[in-house]
Design an enzyme around this catalytic site. Structure first.
Site, PDB file in Angstrom:
ATOM      1  CE  LYS A  23      32.901  50.218  32.077  1.00  7.47           C
ATOM      2  NZ  LYS A  23      34.153  49.914  32.795  1.00  7.47           N
ATOM      3  CG  ASN A  24      36.169  49.260  29.549  1.00  8.68           C
ATOM      4  OD1 ASN A  24      35.843  50.014  30.449  1.00  8.68           O
ATOM      5  ND2 ASN A  24      36.010  47.952  29.611  1.00  8.68           N
ATOM      6  NE  ARG A  94      41.157  46.887  40.147  1.00 10.24           N
ATOM      7  CZ  ARG A  94      41.931  46.913  39.069  1.00 10.24           C
ATOM      8  NH1 ARG A  94      41.400  47.189  37.906  1.00 10.24           N
ATOM      9  NH2 ARG A  94      43.200  46.691  39.163  1.00 10.24           N
ATOM     10  CB  CYS A 118      36.815  44.839  42.023  1.00  9.44           C
ATOM     11  SG  CYS A 118      37.047  43.830  40.569  1.00  9.44           S
ATOM     12  NE  ARG A 123      40.463  43.687  37.513  1.00  6.14           N
ATOM     13  CZ  ARG A 123      39.423  44.433  37.142  1.00  6.14           C
ATOM     14  NH1 ARG A 123      38.328  44.388  37.841  1.00  6.14           N
ATOM     15  NH2 ARG A 123      39.498  45.238  36.101  1.00  6.14           N
ATOM     16  N   PRO A 124      45.734  42.977  40.422  1.00  7.74           N
ATOM     17  CG  PRO A 124      47.381  41.435  39.931  1.00  7.74           C
ATOM     18  CD  PRO A 124      45.899  41.577  40.091  1.00  7.74           C
ATOM     19  CB  VAL A 125      48.391  47.958  39.328  1.00  7.26           C
ATOM     20  CG1 VAL A 125      46.904  48.137  39.115  1.00  7.26           C
ATOM     21  CG2 VAL A 125      48.806  48.340  40.747  1.00  7.26           C
ATOM     22  CG  ASP A 126      51.986  42.568  38.856  1.00 12.99           C
ATOM     23  OD1 ASP A 126      50.751  42.650  38.711  1.00 12.99           O
ATOM     24  OD2 ASP A 126      52.670  41.661  38.339  1.00 12.99           O
ATOM     25  CG  LEU A 127      51.815  42.916  34.572  1.00 11.93           C
ATOM     26  CD1 LEU A 127      50.854  42.289  33.575  1.00 11.93           C
ATOM     27  CD2 LEU A 127      53.189  42.269  34.479  1.00 11.93           C
ATOM     28  CG  ASP A 308      34.605  43.190  30.119  1.00 15.79           C
ATOM     29  OD1 ASP A 308      35.121  44.252  29.732  1.00 15.79           O
ATOM     30  OD2 ASP A 308      34.992  42.574  31.113  1.00 15.79           O
ATOM     31  CB  ILE A 330      40.340  37.172  31.840  1.00 11.74           C
ATOM     32  CG1 ILE A 330      40.318  36.854  30.346  1.00 11.74           C
ATOM     33  CG2 ILE A 330      40.996  38.516  32.121  1.00 11.74           C
ATOM     34  CD1 ILE A 330      41.660  36.896  29.658  1.00 11.74           C
ATOM     35  NE  ARG A 400      32.124  51.051  38.423  1.00 11.16           N
ATOM     36  CZ  ARG A 400      33.201  50.339  38.727  1.00 11.16           C
ATOM     37  NH1 ARG A 400      33.161  49.466  39.713  1.00 11.16           N
ATOM     38  NH2 ARG A 400      34.321  50.493  38.061  1.00 11.16           N
TER      39      ARG A 400
HETATM   40  C1  EPZ Z   1      40.246  45.944  31.436  1.00  4.47           C
HETATM   41  O1  EPZ Z   1      40.569  45.785  32.800  1.00  4.47           O
HETATM   42  C2  EPZ Z   1      38.778  46.367  31.398  1.00  4.47           C
HETATM   43  N1  EPZ Z   1      38.621  47.649  32.106  1.00  4.47           N
HETATM   44  C3  EPZ Z   1      37.929  45.283  32.053  1.00  4.47           C
HETATM   45  O2  EPZ Z   1      36.578  45.668  31.934  1.00  4.47           O
HETATM   46  C4  EPZ Z   1      38.134  43.974  31.300  1.00  4.47           C
HETATM   47  O3  EPZ Z   1      37.399  42.959  31.935  1.00  4.47           O
HETATM   48  C5  EPZ Z   1      39.627  43.623  31.288  1.00  4.47           C
HETATM   49  O4  EPZ Z   1      40.390  44.712  30.724  1.00  4.47           O
HETATM   50  C6  EPZ Z   1      39.921  42.374  30.471  1.00  4.47           C
HETATM   51  O5  EPZ Z   1      39.480  42.567  29.156  1.00  4.47           O
HETATM   52  C7  EPZ Z   1      38.976  48.780  31.471  1.00  4.47           C
HETATM   53  O6  EPZ Z   1      39.416  48.771  30.328  1.00  4.47           O
HETATM   54  C8  EPZ Z   1      38.762  50.055  32.245  1.00  4.47           C
HETATM   55  P1  EPZ Z   1      43.739  43.456  32.510  1.00  4.47           P
HETATM   56  P2  EPZ Z   1      42.125  45.622  33.236  1.00  4.47           P
HETATM   57  O7  EPZ Z   1      44.861  44.296  33.048  1.00  4.47           O
HETATM   58  O8  EPZ Z   1      42.980  46.393  32.301  1.00  4.47           O
HETATM   59  C9  EPZ Z   1      46.107  40.473  35.316  1.00  4.47           C
HETATM   60  C10 EPZ Z   1      34.436  46.157  32.668  1.00  4.47           C
HETATM   61  O9  EPZ Z   1      33.550  45.362  32.922  1.00  4.47           O
HETATM   62  N2  EPZ Z   1      46.979  41.627  35.622  1.00  4.47           N
HETATM   63  O10 EPZ Z   1      43.644  43.259  31.032  1.00  4.47           O
HETATM   64  O11 EPZ Z   1      42.190  45.918  34.683  1.00  4.47           O
HETATM   65  C11 EPZ Z   1      44.691  40.661  35.867  1.00  4.47           C
HETATM   66  O12 EPZ Z   1      44.615  40.242  37.211  1.00  4.47           O
HETATM   67  C12 EPZ Z   1      35.840  45.921  33.141  1.00  4.47           C
HETATM   68  O13 EPZ Z   1      34.290  47.187  31.957  1.00  4.47           O
HETATM   69  C13 EPZ Z   1      48.106  41.424  36.426  1.00  4.47           C
HETATM   70  O14 EPZ Z   1      48.365  40.321  36.887  1.00  4.47           O
HETATM   71  O15 EPZ Z   1      42.366  44.083  32.996  1.00  4.47           O
HETATM   72  C14 EPZ Z   1      43.864  39.807  34.947  1.00  4.47           C
HETATM   73  O16 EPZ Z   1      43.918  38.465  35.387  1.00  4.47           O
HETATM   74  C15 EPZ Z   1      35.881  44.799  34.138  1.00  4.47           C
HETATM   75  N3  EPZ Z   1      48.915  42.490  36.698  1.00  4.47           N
HETATM   76  C16 EPZ Z   1      44.607  39.896  33.600  1.00  4.47           C
HETATM   77  O17 EPZ Z   1      45.910  40.406  33.898  1.00  4.47           O
HETATM   78  C17 EPZ Z   1      48.675  43.746  36.189  1.00  4.47           C
HETATM   79  O18 EPZ Z   1      49.468  44.677  36.452  1.00  4.47           O
HETATM   80  C18 EPZ Z   1      43.954  40.841  32.599  1.00  4.47           C
HETATM   81  O19 EPZ Z   1      43.738  42.061  33.287  1.00  4.47           O
HETATM   82  C19 EPZ Z   1      47.535  43.936  35.381  1.00  4.47           C
HETATM   83  C20 EPZ Z   1      46.700  42.852  35.103  1.00  4.47           C
END
Ligand code: EPZ
Length: 420
Positions: A23-24, A94, A118, A123-127, A308, A330, A400
């Protein structure tokens, strides 16, 4: 309506199961088709709600699909007209944020609803946003939307992630592919799904080096041609089924796996006493007449143990011999499954981001509530071993991320059925 899964525990799983595409990996690869100027063919796409949502999202922008019965997608991005990712779709998934990079770099503009938080965290997207700004995008965020524009296209730059982000890395790779000049991403995510996206894009003519390491260099090109690609196997689905065998003291063989992408998971399963035999794309696990041993877990970015798989391993530790500690580093709120497991008789104590789990001989079946995708998988696993009947409610979460999970488990001998 709220579908439920009804499980009667106590059966050891036996037999073979085929693992679906990841999926990912499929989600960023589908978003990346927005970058192509010609039709592309993608094999081994999993049949999941999130995939349907992504197809609806880019379909609404003009991408068209031909789907065959084996979920091979023929994707035609030649008529893309739209650049808006609306709230009603983004709020259900997301990963919709993954269209931001492709829209910006290919069409010079994007309006993407801010994905809400969620169950597992804010789950911020600031980066994602600061990375796009580093490549020259104008971005402002108001009334719940990201308004992004790059009228003269994006320009290659160096960008260092404060925190390792999987989709952040994927979004920036896609934005950089058609940017002018070279981009270097530092502290990039090394997940296999990032590598799969890079391999897909390179098949279409992109110039990406270093995917799978923490430094990725992308040399911008003018356009991407057609190509054909097969999505990698889902390492989390595979890990979930391996735990299903271990928790029921069963013996199963997984087909269509990619063991090299799940070393940390396999090491922990071996530490719990599972017998593993890996050959080519198959993983065989034999736990006959064995009770798992408790194993400590700390979730971390790849190649360490994946977050995960945390809920699934929590269920295994709940019936294992001994006491274990599970640390979730995480996400800030990824222990919702604990209170549900406690209702089934698990002995788990929470101290901040650490769960201390003392294995019990038996869990008892109970009505439980799924809260997020992987928590619901953990509850299904607990139901497979619990005495009596477990009813897992709100299983739209599980649909999902898992293709026909009750069919695959039933064919391995589990007593599980869907009801509403
Ligand atoms: C991906 O989510 C996966 N989803 C998630 O899988 C997985 O749990 C996660 O990576 C960690 O491995 C997909 O690939 C679609 P991150 P993602 O950005 O990219 C912080 C599932 O079950 N962060 O790696 O959203 C964030 O809050 C899902 O399939 C910021 O602060 O995760 C977290 O603490 C659930 N700012 C950490 O980074 C940002 O702009 C890692 O998040 C982005 C992230």
């Amino acid at each position: 309506m709220m579908d439920k899964l009804i499980i009667n525990g106590g059966r050891s799983l036996e037999g073979e199961v085929s693992i679906s595409g990841a999926k990912n990996a499929a989600l960023p690869i589908l978003a990346a088709t927005l970058l192509a100027s010609e039709q592309v063919i993608i094999h081994n796409v999993p049949h999941l709600q999130d995939i349907t949502t992504m197809m609806e999202l880019i379909g609404g922008m003009g991408v068209s699909f031909i789907v065959d019965d084996k979920m091979t997608l023929e994707v035609n991005p030649k008529e893309v007209f739209g650049h808006i990712a609306p709230y009603d779709l983004v709020k259900t998934m997301r990963a919709s944020i993954l269209v931001l990079g492709p829209l910006l770099t290919k069409f010079g503009k994007a309006e993407v609803s801010l994905p809400g938080g969620c169950a597992i965290g804010s789950r911020p997207v600031d980066l994602h946003i600061s990375g796009m700004r580093a490549l020259g995008a104008n971005i402002n965020v108001e009334n719940g939307y990201i308004y992004a524009s790059a009228p003269n296209g994006l320009k290659g730059a160096e960008y260092t992630f404060d925190i390792i982000s999987v989709t952040g890395t994927e979004n920036l790779i896609m934005a950089a592919v058609l940017a002018q000049g070279v981009t270097q991403l530092n502290n990039a995510a090394k997940e296999p799904e990032v590598v799969d996206l890079a391999n897909f894009l390179n098949t279409l003519g992109a110039k990406i080096k270093g995917a799978g390491t923490d430094t990725i260099i992308i040399e911008g090109v003018t356009d991407l041609k057609s190509g054909e690609y097969t999505v990698m196997p889902d390492r989390i689905e595979a890990g979930t089924f391996l735990i299903a065998a271990s928790i029921t003291s069963g013996h199963i063989k997984l087909k269509n796996t990619y063991a090299q992408s799940m070393t940390a998971i396999l090491e922990k399963l071996e530490a719990s006493g599972a017998g593993l035999n890996i050959s080519h794309n198959d993983i065989e696990i034999n736990c006959k007449q064995k009770r798992p041993k408790a194993v400590n877990i700390i979730t971390s970015p790849y190649p360490a143990f994946p977050t995960d798989m945390q809920a699934q391993f929590m269920s295994l530790n709940a019936v294992a011999e001994g006491t274990s500690e599970i640390v979730e580093t995480i996400f800030e709120n990824r222990f919702m499954h604990v209170q549900e497991l406690q209702r089934m008789g698990a002995n788990i104590k929470l101290h901040g981001n650490t769960a201390v789990c003392t294995g019990v001989e038996k869990l008892t079946g109970a009505p439980v509530m799924a809260t997020d995708l992987r928590a619901s998988a953990g509850l299904v696993l607990a139901g497979l071993v619990a005495d009596g009947e477990t009813i897992v409610d709100r299983i739209y979460h599980i649909d999902r991320g898992y293709e026909r999970i009750e069919e695959k488990l039933a064919q391995l001998g589990a007593s599980i059925r869907r009801a509403n």
